[in-house]
Design an enzyme around this catalytic site. Structure first.
Site, PDB file in Angstrom:
ATOM      1  N   ASP A  45     135.974  19.115 -55.187  1.00  0.00           N
ATOM      2  CA  ASP A  45     137.008  18.346 -54.488  1.00  0.00           C
ATOM      3  C   ASP A  45     138.279  19.177 -54.330  1.00  0.00           C
ATOM      4  O   ASP A  45     139.262  18.718 -53.740  1.00  0.00           O
ATOM      5  CB  ASP A  45     137.267  16.989 -55.163  1.00  0.00           C
ATOM      6  CG  ASP A  45     137.758  17.111 -56.588  1.00  0.00           C
ATOM      7  OD1 ASP A  45     137.833  18.241 -57.109  1.00  0.00           O
ATOM      8  OD2 ASP A  45     138.066  16.064 -57.198  1.00  0.00           O
ATOM      9  N   ASP A  84     131.085  17.219 -56.256  1.00  0.00           N
ATOM     10  CA  ASP A  84     132.093  16.538 -57.068  1.00  0.00           C
ATOM     11  C   ASP A  84     132.159  15.066 -56.718  1.00  0.00           C
ATOM     12  O   ASP A  84     132.136  14.691 -55.551  1.00  0.00           O
ATOM     13  CB  ASP A  84     133.484  17.138 -56.785  1.00  0.00           C
ATOM     14  CG  ASP A  84     133.945  18.064 -57.882  1.00  0.00           C
ATOM     15  OD1 ASP A  84     133.395  18.009 -59.001  1.00  0.00           O
ATOM     16  OD2 ASP A  84     134.877  18.855 -57.623  1.00  0.00           O
ATOM     17  N   GLU A 115     134.878  14.389 -63.748  1.00  0.00           N
ATOM     18  CA  GLU A 115     135.917  14.797 -64.698  1.00  0.00           C
ATOM     19  C   GLU A 115     135.935  13.749 -65.808  1.00  0.00           C
ATOM     20  O   GLU A 115     136.174  12.567 -65.539  1.00  0.00           O
ATOM     21  CB  GLU A 115     137.264  14.879 -63.990  1.00  0.00           C
ATOM     22  CG  GLU A 115     137.274  15.967 -62.928  1.00  0.00           C
ATOM     23  CD  GLU A 115     138.638  16.180 -62.293  1.00  0.00           C
ATOM     24  OE1 GLU A 115     139.635  15.627 -62.787  1.00  0.00           O
ATOM     25  OE2 GLU A 115     138.692  16.918 -61.291  1.00  0.00           O
ATOM     26  N   GLU A 181     137.485  23.847 -67.879  1.00  0.00           N
ATOM     27  CA  GLU A 181     138.565  24.423 -67.076  1.00  0.00           C
ATOM     28  C   GLU A 181     139.838  24.596 -67.892  1.00  0.00           C
ATOM     29  O   GLU A 181     140.278  23.667 -68.584  1.00  0.00           O
ATOM     30  CB  GLU A 181     138.846  23.519 -65.855  1.00  0.00           C
ATOM     31  CG  GLU A 181     139.997  24.046 -64.994  1.00  0.00           C
ATOM     32  CD  GLU A 181     140.072  23.437 -63.608  1.00  0.00           C
ATOM     33  OE1 GLU A 181     139.253  22.553 -63.270  1.00  0.00           O
ATOM     34  OE2 GLU A 181     140.965  23.871 -62.847  1.00  0.00           O
TER      35      GLU A 181
HETATM   36  O1  KIV Z   1     136.937  21.140 -57.401  1.00  0.00           O
HETATM   37  C1  KIV Z   1     136.617  22.263 -57.824  1.00  0.00           C
HETATM   38  O2  KIV Z   1     136.550  23.250 -57.082  1.00  0.00           O
HETATM   39  C2  KIV Z   1     136.313  22.398 -59.237  1.00  0.00           C
HETATM   40  C3  KIV Z   1     136.239  23.781 -59.808  1.00  0.00           C
HETATM   41  C4  KIV Z   1     137.614  24.294 -59.988  1.00  0.00           C
HETATM   42  C5  KIV Z   1     135.460  23.838 -61.047  1.00  0.00           C
HETATM   43  O3  KIV Z   1     136.184  21.424 -59.912  1.00  0.00           O
END
Ligand code: KIV
Length: 264
Positions: A45, A84, A115, A181
């Site tokens: 995302d 995501d 997340e 992260e």
């Molecule tokens: O949204 C994204 O690109 C991510 C990466 C930073 C792991 O979650």
């Protein structure tokens, strides 16, 4: 070659072979990324920031994610494709399943990323028990940026122990992969050693089981300042394909991230 599977990623972890991952938002880049040998493609995302021009990932909708995942899936045959789950698309177990179903059925993803904190094991378990492969994103959770007050390093001191407990809880709930992260290098190392599922790091040092970067950061085309943990591979390689290959080699040979990319 057949599609990369979660069991292949586990075998790579056991064998000590680094897993290489990158984000992609369209079919052409997905094709180039896969051709360079990247095992895991993430439709992040982060597209809200690097593609749509927002200042966070919060405005990204489930429709946006389905659209980009469909595009990326047409450019991949072998890489494992993760999509995501965007902000507020997994507030309950039922909503999480409905969102994951769209990303997998309409988008063509093989795994979804959420997340999470330790309190969200129920959602991960619910998805995993219904056949949805889950990647648990721990550490800095960009969708909570307004609560955190910025994109800050997570897991210092006592919070590092909590992160390791959360990782173990996610594994027990059925997660197949972890993204860690922006956490201290030593915490990332212990976290990776504590779980049997692979841990892909970003801004978390070289000792994770693999690495992921935002594509636009590693090509040096993200407007503004590049995160210190990232690297402009295009500058030294001269072409997009060469930059992707140098990235893959650098991760496989543990040359990236180097000490200069350490942030905590
Ligand atoms: O949204 C994204 O690109 C991510 C990466 C930073 C792991 O979650």
């Amino acid at each position: 070659m057949s599609r990369v599977t979660v069991s292949r990623l586990r075998r790579m972890k056991q064998a000590g072979e680094k897993i290489v991952s990158l984000t992609a938002y369209d079919a052409s880049f997905a094709w180039l990324i896969e051709d360079a040998g990247v095992e895991v493609i993430l439709v992040g995302d982060s597209l809200g920031m690097v593609f749509q021009g927002w200042d966070s990932t919060i405005p990204v909708t489930l429709d946006d994610m389905v659209y980009h995942t469909r595009a990326v899936s047409r450019g991949t045959r072998e890489s494992l494709l993760i999509a995501d789950m965007p902000f507020a698309s997994y507030g309950s177990t039922e909503q999480a399943l409905a969102s994951a179903a769209r990303l997998m059925q309409e988008g063509g993803a093989q795994m979804v990323k959420l997340e999470v904190t330790g309190e969200m094991t129920e959602i991960v378990r619910f998805l995993a028990q219904r056949g949805v492969p889950v990647c648990a994103h721990l550490g800095l959770l960009p969708q909570t940026v307004h609560k955190l007050g910025g994109y800050k390093v997570q897991g210092r001191g006592e919070a590092g122990e909590a992160l390791i407990r959360d990782a173990l809880a996610m594994e027990a709930a059925g997660a197949d992969l972890i993204v860690a992260e922006l956490i201290p290098v030593e915490v990332a190392k212990r976290l990776s050693e504590s779980v049997s599922i692979p841990v892909i790091g970003i801004g978390a040092g070289v000792d994770c089981d693999g690495q992921v970067l935002v594509l636009y950061d590693m090509l040096g085309i993200t407007p503004g300042k590049r995160p210190r943990f990232s690297k402009d591979f295009l500058q030294e390689a001269g072409s997009v394909s060469a930059a992707l290959r140098v990235y893959v080699e650098s991760v496989k040979e543990r040359r990236f991230p180097g000490p200069e990319h350490r942030i905590a």
